[in-house]
Design an enzyme around this catalytic site. Structure first.
Site, PDB file in Angstrom:
ATOM      1  N   GLU A 174     -27.200   6.839   6.351  1.00  0.00           N
ATOM      2  CA  GLU A 174     -26.804   5.719   5.500  1.00  0.00           C
ATOM      3  C   GLU A 174     -27.905   4.669   5.325  1.00  0.00           C
ATOM      4  OE1 GLU A 174     -22.998   4.321   6.866  1.00  0.00           O
ATOM      5  OE2 GLU A 174     -22.021   6.179   6.272  1.00  0.00           O
ATOM      6  N   ASN A 230     -21.410  10.985   3.412  1.00  0.00           N
ATOM      7  CA  ASN A 230     -20.383  10.349   4.250  1.00  0.00           C
ATOM      8  C   ASN A 230     -19.360   9.728   3.306  1.00  0.00           C
ATOM      9  OD1 ASN A 230     -22.090  11.008   6.336  1.00  0.00           O
ATOM     10  ND2 ASN A 230     -22.695   8.893   6.806  1.00  0.00           N
ATOM     11  N   TYR A 245     -15.456   8.152   2.797  1.00  0.00           N
ATOM     12  CA  TYR A 245     -14.243   7.639   3.418  1.00  0.00           C
ATOM     13  C   TYR A 245     -13.235   7.067   2.427  1.00  0.00           C
ATOM     14  CZ  TYR A 245     -16.702   7.424   7.960  1.00  0.00           C
ATOM     15  OH  TYR A 245     -17.380   7.726   9.116  1.00  0.00           O
ATOM     16  N   TRP A 282     -15.530  12.040  11.468  1.00  0.00           N
ATOM     17  CA  TRP A 282     -15.973  10.867  12.217  1.00  0.00           C
ATOM     18  C   TRP A 282     -14.751  10.289  12.906  1.00  0.00           C
ATOM     19  CZ3 TRP A 282     -20.694   8.830  13.356  1.00  0.00           C
ATOM     20  CH2 TRP A 282     -20.655   7.652  14.122  1.00  0.00           C
TER      21      TRP A 282
HETATM   22  C1  GAL Z   1     -20.183   5.068   8.908  1.00  0.00           C
HETATM   23  C2  GAL Z   1     -21.217   5.013   9.991  1.00  0.00           C
HETATM   24  C3  GAL Z   1     -20.675   5.295  11.352  1.00  0.00           C
HETATM   25  C4  GAL Z   1     -19.259   4.819  11.595  1.00  0.00           C
HETATM   26  C5  GAL Z   1     -18.358   4.945  10.391  1.00  0.00           C
HETATM   27  C6  GAL Z   1     -17.027   4.216  10.472  1.00  0.00           C
HETATM   28  O1  GAL Z   1     -20.591   4.363   7.785  1.00  0.00           O
HETATM   29  O2  GAL Z   1     -22.234   5.955   9.752  1.00  0.00           O
HETATM   30  O3  GAL Z   1     -21.577   4.825  12.301  1.00  0.00           O
HETATM   31  O4  GAL Z   1     -19.236   3.595  12.193  1.00  0.00           O
HETATM   32  O5  GAL Z   1     -18.987   4.482   9.234  1.00  0.00           O
HETATM   33  O6  GAL Z   1     -17.149   2.872  10.114  1.00  0.00           O
END
Ligand code: GAL
Length: 524
Positions: free
Chosen positions: A210, A346, A348, A479
């Site tokens: 990131e 990544n 979410y 994650w």
């Molecule tokens: C991502 C990051 C991680 C983790 C995750 C949840 O952006 O790479 O380290 O913290 O978010 O917030």
């Protein structure tokens, strides 16, 4: 209020979807005791994915290792940042966190028992080079050798990331860290040391996690280390994020070049980069909002992926940022363009976004350059005029514990498909995905994570659809395996498939861990 309602919606969805069976799991049951299926897999199994598809979990050095200032490790900018009172919830540090430094065998064993194939971990630069360059800390090298060797012995494939927010503090102090061009050589040297030392066994390399978050949160809003911004004690949000991003891209490319020229043909591995990608959906169908959504995607993932694939920044950045945007020389373009064998995405969450043109009072910054408004804790500072997490009063999705994390599975489909269509369908990993619960839940509550089961089922279903529709995605990493140190939120956020009692450091697999076991072992 909104949050509670949202949580209730998720719970209801989970129950309707059949996750209720998760409640049957004995609280804190060891992995070996878990005879039953944790919850309905949603028809997902390993067989739903192409042959060779990799399932793993992801974590980062600072968030899980502990021993932050021991066994010869030098401090990183995060060790310095967490010491500033008020920066981290409850002023927590990661000095101990979940102590993977000592418990790595237990953790790798859990991965294996859950059926995972791979572990995406990161190497702490300042554990290898305590002051960033020069003298090696051999105890740190020995730790990663132990970890890697154990993974291989047990049958977990290492995916090693070289940088996860944790610049050696010495380089920050010496010459301003990522703001200084010298960082390119320093990073390339560190990367080469890792290829040389671990590359006989590590075949999957990633340079940065990131870089956008590093540049935006570290230098635009100052929420992350090193905490610089126009309104902060020091910094310039209009210029520094772009300088830092430029150096990160060049550092990545320099490391990739060394790997390809000197190591790849012998070691036979691959190298890539990990990019965060929020999906931006136009709030309305107006051309203005649709253009704002496209600009947002350019300023977010395009900032890095465009130069790497096409050798230049997206046109929208060039037009808006003008002379504040650094330029690549012809030699640099050669080095940057095509500098990945694969890319990690990544993913979410998703936001609605609408057009918002600057006016006379707009303070120039990376975020105001988007000419867009949306809602998120990370982004409200940039877009003070308005929230866009709702369309006609309906939120884009229920919210997790983190206020930036709306649960929007279709956003994953769109993000992956966008990378496929806009960037020539590169080999992709879905390299992070997950949701958090509040930190103050007990073990008994924490292991019954029905909302998380529903989250993974819905998102992975969407990933499968994107792959079925042609996206070249070859792996998925949740994650995270363990609850751990969650940056600003410290220990008030739990992203794990495994509950960690932060007092005893005991690990308790949650329903979501068993759910993954059932999916990846494909018994259903
Ligand atoms: C991502 C990051 C991680 C983790 C995750 C949840 O952006 O790479 O380290 O913290 O978010 O917030």
């Amino acid at each position: 209020m909104g949050h509670r309602l949202a949580a209730a919606t998720v719970l209801l969805l989970a129950l309707v979807a059949g996750a209720a069976a998760a409640g049957e799991q004995a609280v804190g049951a060891g992995v070996e005791e878990a005879g039953k299926s944790a919850a309905w897999t949603g028809g997902l199994s390993r067989r739903s994915f192409p042959a060779g598809f990799v399932f793993g979990t992801a974590a980062s050095a600072y968030q899980v290792e502990g021993m932050a200032l021991k066994d010869g490790r030098g401090p990183s900018i995060w060790d310095a940042f967490v010491k500033i009172p008020g920066e981290i919830a409850n002023n927590a540090t990661a000095d101990v966190t979940v102590d993977e430094y000592h418990r790595y065998k237990e953790d790798v064993d859990i991965m294996k028992r859950m059926g995972f194939d791979a572990y995406r971990f990161s190497i702490s630069w300042s554990r290898i080079f305590p002051t960033g360059t020069g003298k090696v800390n051999w105890k740190g090298v020995a730790y990663y050798n132990r970890l890697i060797n154990y993974m291989l012995k047990i049958g977990i494939t290492p995916y090693a990331n070289l940088y996860h927010y944790d610049l050696p503090e010495a380089l920050e102090v010496q010459y301003g860290g990522l703001l200084n061009r010298k960082i390119v050589e320093a990073f390339a040297d560190y990367a080469e040391f890792c290829f040389k030392t671990f590359g006989d066994r590590v075949k999957n390399w990633m340079t940065f996690n990131e870089p956008r978050v590093v540049a935006a949160l570290g230098y635009d809003d100052g929420a992350f280390a090193p905490g610089r911004c126009t309104k902060c004690k020091a910094g310039n949000s209009a210029t520094e994020p772009y300088i830092v991003a430029h150096h990160l891209i060049l550092s990545h490319a320099a490391a990739a070049q060394i790997y390809r020229h000197k190591y790849q043909h012998v070691q036979k591995g691959r190298i890539g980069i990990l990019l965060d990608f929020v999906w931006y959906e136009g709030l309305t169908n107006s051309t203005a909002d649709q253009d704002a959504a496209q600009r947002s995607r350019d300023f977010h993932v395009g900032w890095f992926l465009h130069p790497i694939i096409y050798g230049e920044y997206p046109k929208s950045l060039q037009v808006i940022v003008k002379e504040r945007l650094p330029r690549f020389t012809a030699d640099e373009i050669q080095m940057v363009k095509g500098s990945i064998d694969y890319v990690g995405i990544n993913q979410y969450t998703a936001y609605y976004v609408r057009d918002q043109q600057p006016n006379a009072t707009t303070i120039p910054s990376y975020s105001s350059d988007w000419h867009a408004a949306f809602a998120s804790s990370f982004l409200t500072f940039f877009a003070p005029l308005g929230a866009a997490d709702e369309r006609n009063g309906v939120p884009i999705g229920p919210r997790a514990n983190s206020d930036w994390l709306y649960i929007v599975p279709w956003g994953l489909y769109k993000a992956v498909t966008y990378v496929k269509e806009k960037y020539g369908n590169p080999t992709m990993l879905l390299s992070e995905n997950g949701m958090d619960d509040p930190g103050n839940v007990t073990v008994a509550q924490g292991v019954h994570d029905t909302a998380r089961v529903a989250y993974y089922r819905s998102y992975i279903t969407k990933l499968k659809e994107a792959i079925d529709d042609g996206a070249n995605c070859v792996g998925y990493f949740a994650w995270s395996m363990l609850d751990n140190f969650e940056w600003k939120l410290g220990y008030t956020s739990r992203f794990g498939l495994v509950y960690v009692d932060f007092a005893t450091l005991r690990r308790y697999p949650k329903a979501s861990a068993y759910w993954f076991r059932d999916v990846v072992t494909g018994k259903n």
